[in-house]
Design an enzyme around this catalytic site. Structure first.
Site, PDB file in Angstrom:
ATOM      1  N   ASN A   1       0.866  -1.178   0.000  1.00 37.61           N
ATOM      2  CA  ASN A   1       0.000   0.000   0.000  1.00 37.61           C
ATOM      3  C   ASN A   1       0.904   1.230   0.000  1.00 37.61           C
ATOM      4  O   ASN A   1       1.547   1.526   1.003  1.00 37.61           O
ATOM      5  CB  ASN A   1      -0.883  -0.036   1.260  1.00 37.61           C
ATOM      6  CG  ASN A   1      -1.713   1.226   1.425  1.00 37.61           C
ATOM      7  OD1 ASN A   1      -1.772   2.068   0.537  1.00 37.61           O
ATOM      8  ND2 ASN A   1      -2.357   1.355   2.575  1.00 37.61           N
TER       9      ASN A   1
ATOM     10  N   SER B   1       4.131  -2.214  10.232  1.00 40.85           N
ATOM     11  CA  SER B   1       5.589  -2.278  10.416  1.00 40.85           C
ATOM     12  C   SER B   1       6.190  -3.627  10.024  1.00 40.85           C
ATOM     13  O   SER B   1       7.131  -4.106  10.663  1.00 40.85           O
ATOM     14  CB  SER B   1       5.965  -1.895  11.853  1.00 40.85           C
ATOM     15  OG  SER B   1       5.580  -0.552  12.105  1.00 40.85           O
TER      16      SER B   1
ATOM     17  N   HIS C   1      -9.276   1.056   5.504  1.00 38.84           N
ATOM     18  CA  HIS C   1      -7.967   1.261   6.119  1.00 38.84           C
ATOM     19  C   HIS C   1      -8.129   2.186   7.325  1.00 38.84           C
ATOM     20  O   HIS C   1      -8.950   3.110   7.296  1.00 38.84           O
ATOM     21  CB  HIS C   1      -6.987   1.861   5.104  1.00 38.84           C
ATOM     22  CG  HIS C   1      -5.574   1.818   5.585  1.00 38.84           C
ATOM     23  ND1 HIS C   1      -5.080   2.729   6.495  1.00 38.84           N
ATOM     24  CD2 HIS C   1      -4.564   0.951   5.326  1.00 38.84           C
ATOM     25  CE1 HIS C   1      -3.812   2.420   6.761  1.00 38.84           C
ATOM     26  NE2 HIS C   1      -3.472   1.351   6.062  1.00 38.84           N
TER      27      HIS C   1
ATOM     28  N   GLU D   1      -4.772  -4.907  10.778  1.00 39.68           N
ATOM     29  CA  GLU D   1      -3.757  -3.862  10.934  1.00 39.68           C
ATOM     30  C   GLU D   1      -3.975  -3.155  12.270  1.00 39.68           C
ATOM     31  O   GLU D   1      -4.791  -2.223  12.359  1.00 39.68           O
ATOM     32  CB  GLU D   1      -3.859  -2.844   9.791  1.00 39.68           C
ATOM     33  CG  GLU D   1      -3.595  -3.437   8.421  1.00 39.68           C
ATOM     34  CD  GLU D   1      -3.019  -2.407   7.458  1.00 39.68           C
ATOM     35  OE1 GLU D   1      -2.043  -2.742   6.777  1.00 39.68           O
ATOM     36  OE2 GLU D   1      -3.517  -1.274   7.412  1.00 39.68           O
TER      37      GLU D   1
ATOM     38  N   LYS E   1       0.041   4.224  -0.077  1.00 41.72           N
ATOM     39  CA  LYS E   1      -0.589   5.399   0.554  1.00 41.72           C
ATOM     40  C   LYS E   1      -0.395   6.613  -0.378  1.00 41.72           C
ATOM     41  O   LYS E   1      -0.376   6.436  -1.584  1.00 41.72           O
ATOM     42  CB  LYS E   1      -0.043   5.608   1.970  1.00 41.72           C
ATOM     43  CG  LYS E   1      -0.132   4.302   2.783  1.00 41.72           C
ATOM     44  CD  LYS E   1       0.157   4.465   4.240  1.00 41.72           C
ATOM     45  CE  LYS E   1       0.019   3.102   4.928  1.00 41.72           C
ATOM     46  NZ  LYS E   1       0.197   3.192   6.379  1.00 41.72           N
TER      47      LYS E   1
ATOM     48  N   GLY F   1       3.178   2.232  10.729  1.00 46.21           N
ATOM     49  CA  GLY F   1       4.128   3.325  10.542  1.00 46.21           C
ATOM     50  C   GLY F   1       4.894   3.687  11.795  1.00 46.21           C
ATOM     51  O   GLY F   1       5.558   4.721  11.842  1.00 46.21           O
TER      52      GLY F   1
ATOM     53  N   GLU G   1      -6.476   4.586   8.325  1.00 46.53           N
ATOM     54  CA  GLU G   1      -6.295   6.009   8.022  1.00 46.53           C
ATOM     55  C   GLU G   1      -7.578   6.609   7.458  1.00 46.53           C
ATOM     56  O   GLU G   1      -7.912   7.763   7.722  1.00 46.53           O
ATOM     57  CB  GLU G   1      -5.108   6.187   7.063  1.00 46.53           C
ATOM     58  CG  GLU G   1      -3.795   5.930   7.801  1.00 46.53           C
ATOM     59  CD  GLU G   1      -2.675   5.385   6.944  1.00 46.53           C
ATOM     60  OE1 GLU G   1      -2.726   5.505   5.707  1.00 46.53           O
ATOM     61  OE2 GLU G   1      -1.730   4.828   7.538  1.00 46.53           O
TER      62      GLU G   1
HETATM   63  P1  13P Z   1       3.496   0.288   7.599  1.00 40.84           P
HETATM   64  O1  13P Z   1       4.002  -1.015   6.976  1.00 40.84           O
HETATM   65  O2  13P Z   1       4.219   1.482   7.110  1.00 40.84           O
HETATM   66  O3  13P Z   1       3.432   0.169   9.094  1.00 40.84           O
HETATM   67  O4  13P Z   1       1.974   0.471   7.095  1.00 40.84           O
HETATM   68  C1  13P Z   1       1.082  -0.575   7.214  1.00 40.84           C
HETATM   69  C2  13P Z   1      -0.171  -0.202   6.494  1.00 40.84           C
HETATM   70  O5  13P Z   1      -0.910   0.649   6.936  1.00 40.84           O
HETATM   71  C3  13P Z   1      -0.447  -0.886   5.222  1.00 40.84           C
HETATM   72  O6  13P Z   1      -1.730  -0.619   4.780  1.00 40.84           O
END
Ligand code: 13P
Length: 253
Positions: A9, A213, A96, A168, A11, A174, A98
């Site tokens: 992803n 992560s 997601h 997640e 983002k 992140g 976010e």
């Molecule tokens: P990270 O791997 O940067 O922690 O992000 C995970 C994520 O949100 C994938 O959709």
């Protein structure tokens, strides 16, 4: 045997040059394995380009979001599921954390988007997960159950059969603080049991990805857990070398 998936992803990262370089590099670097889908999810504006560059490579392309409304109409700025299918996109991330946290997507909106994705011929990757506060209050399973149940109410067993789940934990996204393999396994088993209450066969074949992560040095241990069927990768998906090393850690179960 369950299929595995490693999904990236991006983002809100990328550019025309980055998309060309990343997809071409992955296509040459990664030997796509039988039973382990390789999925790349760039921002919407680069999807057509990614689909074109990925042709014949075995790499699949997915979107990060779609409109909750199925039919064309006066919805300025939205991208419909049928448009994603139209350009050759096969998957879409829904719910997601976010989008839930920053754009107010409720469990009901996520469920509706999942239905639109399915009706558009897309495979939804449905994200669930708890915040740190929720985990510390002992509410992780209740939060995830509510997220899953809202989707179940709208798509039923038939819809789940065409879907993928991504666990997640919000506190691991992140942050560099990944869930331990045991923590991931515990929640993945919970998700599978929740789905098994609807249909045991559907649950047994459900792909449940872990995200948060994941890096080349922790992927193998996480992916080896019995109920972890691959990963949804953020930061490490922006580096072709890291992402291909993570992909190499996934073996069909
Ligand atoms: P990270 O791997 O940067 O922690 O992000 C995970 C994520 O949100 C994938 O959709």
């Amino acid at each position: 045997m369950r299929q595995m998936m490693v999904a990236g992803n991006w983002k809100m990262h990328g550019s025309v040059a980055f998309t060309a370089d990343m997809v071409t590099t992955l296509a040459t670097k990664v030997a796509v394995k039988e039973g382990v889908t390789l999925l790349v999810c760039p921002p919407a504006v680069y999807l057509s380009q990614a689909v074109a560059v990925a042709t014949q490579s075995g790499i699949h392309i997915g979107a990060q979001n779609l409109a909750s409304i199925a039919a064309p109409g006066a919805y300025t700025g939205e991208v419909a599921g049928f448009m994603l299918s139209d350009i050759g996109c096969q998957y879409v991330i829904v719910g997601h954390s976010e989008r839930r946290a920053l754009y107010g997507e409720t469990n009901d909106v996520v469920a509706q988007k999942t239905k639109v994705a399915l009706d558009s011929g897309l495979t939804p990757l449905i994200c669930v997960g708890e915040t740190l506060d929720q985990r510390e209050a002992g509410q992780a399973e209740a939060v995830i159950a509510a997220q899953l149940d809202a989707v179940s109410a709208v798509i039923g067993v038939d819809g789940w059969e065409q879907s993928i789940v991504a666990y997640e934990p919000v506190w691991a996204i992140g942050t560099g603080r990944t869930a331990s393999p045991e923590q991931a396994q515990e929640i993945h088993a919970f998700i599978r049991s929740r789905l098994a209450a609807l249909d045991i066969n559907m649950a047994a074949s459900m792909k449940i990805l872990y995200g948060g992560s994941v890096k080349p040095d922790n992927a193998a241990l996480i992916f080896s857990q019995p109920d972890v069927d691959g990963g949804l990768i953020g930061g490490a998906a922006l580096n072709a070398d890291d992402f291909s090393r993570i992909y190499a850690c996934a073996q069909p179960k």
